[in-house]
Design a protein around this motif. Structure first.
Motif, PDB file in Angstrom:
ATOM      1  N   ALA A 218       0.835  -1.207   0.000  1.00  6.76           N
ATOM      2  CA  ALA A 218       0.000   0.000   0.000  1.00  6.76           C
ATOM      3  C   ALA A 218       0.870   1.258   0.000  1.00  6.76           C
ATOM      4  O   ALA A 218       0.595   2.212  -0.740  1.00  6.76           O
ATOM      5  CB  ALA A 218      -0.934  -0.005   1.215  1.00  6.76           C
ATOM      6  N   ARG A 219       1.917   1.270   0.824  1.00 10.60           N
ATOM      7  CA  ARG A 219       2.809   2.430   0.847  1.00 10.60           C
ATOM      8  C   ARG A 219       3.529   2.601  -0.479  1.00 10.60           C
ATOM      9  O   ARG A 219       3.698   3.719  -0.962  1.00 10.60           O
ATOM     10  CB  ARG A 219       3.818   2.313   1.991  1.00 10.60           C
ATOM     11  N   LYS A 220       3.941   1.508  -1.100  1.00 15.22           N
ATOM     12  CA  LYS A 220       4.623   1.590  -2.395  1.00 15.22           C
ATOM     13  C   LYS A 220       3.691   2.179  -3.453  1.00 15.22           C
ATOM     14  O   LYS A 220       4.088   3.062  -4.219  1.00 15.22           O
ATOM     15  CB  LYS A 220       5.106   0.209  -2.836  1.00 15.22           C
ATOM     16  N   ILE A 221       2.459   1.712  -3.467  1.00 15.23           N
ATOM     17  CA  ILE A 221       1.492   2.228  -4.432  1.00 15.23           C
ATOM     18  C   ILE A 221       1.270   3.720  -4.210  1.00 15.23           C
ATOM     19  O   ILE A 221       1.287   4.508  -5.167  1.00 15.23           O
ATOM     20  CB  ILE A 221       0.161   1.457  -4.333  1.00 15.23           C
ATOM     21  N   ALA A 222       1.080   4.115  -2.958  1.00 19.79           N
ATOM     22  CA  ALA A 222       0.839   5.533  -2.654  1.00 19.79           C
ATOM     23  C   ALA A 222       2.042   6.388  -3.046  1.00 19.79           C
ATOM     24  O   ALA A 222       1.883   7.471  -3.621  1.00 19.79           O
ATOM     25  CB  ALA A 222       0.507   5.705  -1.174  1.00 19.79           C
ATOM     26  N   ARG A 223       3.260   5.921  -2.762  1.00 23.14           N
ATOM     27  CA  ARG A 223       4.472   6.660  -3.154  1.00 23.14           C
ATOM     28  C   ARG A 223       4.570   6.796  -4.662  1.00 23.14           C
ATOM     29  O   ARG A 223       4.856   7.875  -5.186  1.00 23.14           O
ATOM     30  CB  ARG A 223       5.725   5.954  -2.626  1.00 23.14           C
ATOM     31  N   ASP A 224       4.325   5.687  -5.369  1.00 25.57           N
ATOM     32  CA  ASP A 224       4.418   5.705  -6.831  1.00 25.57           C
ATOM     33  C   ASP A 224       3.390   6.656  -7.434  1.00 25.57           C
ATOM     34  O   ASP A 224       3.692   7.413  -8.355  1.00 25.57           O
ATOM     35  CB  ASP A 224       4.231   4.298  -7.410  1.00 25.57           C
ATOM     36  N   ARG A 225       2.161   6.612  -6.914  1.00 24.54           N
ATOM     37  CA  ARG A 225       1.119   7.497  -7.439  1.00 24.54           C
ATOM     38  C   ARG A 225       1.441   8.958  -7.141  1.00 24.54           C
ATOM     39  O   ARG A 225       1.230   9.824  -7.981  1.00 24.54           O
ATOM     40  CB  ARG A 225      -0.246   7.126  -6.837  1.00 24.54           C
ATOM     41  N   ALA A 226       1.957   9.229  -5.934  1.00 25.26           N
ATOM     42  CA  ALA A 226       2.322  10.602  -5.576  1.00 25.26           C
ATOM     43  C   ALA A 226       3.434  11.114  -6.480  1.00 25.26           C
ATOM     44  O   ALA A 226       3.434  12.277  -6.881  1.00 25.26           O
ATOM     45  CB  ALA A 226       2.730  10.684  -4.115  1.00 25.26           C
ATOM     46  N   ALA A 227       4.374  10.249  -6.834  1.00 27.49           N
ATOM     47  CA  ALA A 227       5.468  10.640  -7.720  1.00 27.49           C
ATOM     48  C   ALA A 227       4.943  11.019  -9.105  1.00 27.49           C
ATOM     49  O   ALA A 227       5.570  11.792  -9.826  1.00 27.49           O
ATOM     50  CB  ALA A 227       6.493   9.514  -7.830  1.00 27.49           C
TER      51      ALA A 227
END
Length: 74
Positions: free
Chosen positions: A42-51
């Motif tokens: 979940a954190r990886k997805i959120a980081r990737d989307r924020a990027a």
């Protein structure tokens, strides 16, 4: 004839292999291991989307965690 993988394809392949290995390892730890695996994802997805300029995933994750904590806190 097979062509060599690009760097992006190799990175994705390695990530998929690593994720598969982690799923096998955490299965022995039961629900806690699976929850930790999903938390990392979940954190990886959120980081990737924020990027990519999309903060919506962080907002959704925050809301989900808020609801969970409110449901299970004393």
């Amino acid at each position: 004839m097979n062509r060599p993988m690009t760097n992006a394809e190799r990175r994705l392949y390695n990530q998929q292999q690593h994720a598969a290995q982690r799923r096998i390892l955490v299965a022995d730890r039961g629900a806690q291991g699976i929850a930790e695996l999903w938390w990392d994802e979940a954190r990886k997805i959120a980081r990737d989307r924020a990027a990519q300029g999309d903060e919506g995933a962080w907002n959704d994750l925050a809301l989900t965690l808020t609801n969970y904590c409110q449901r299970y806190s004393g």
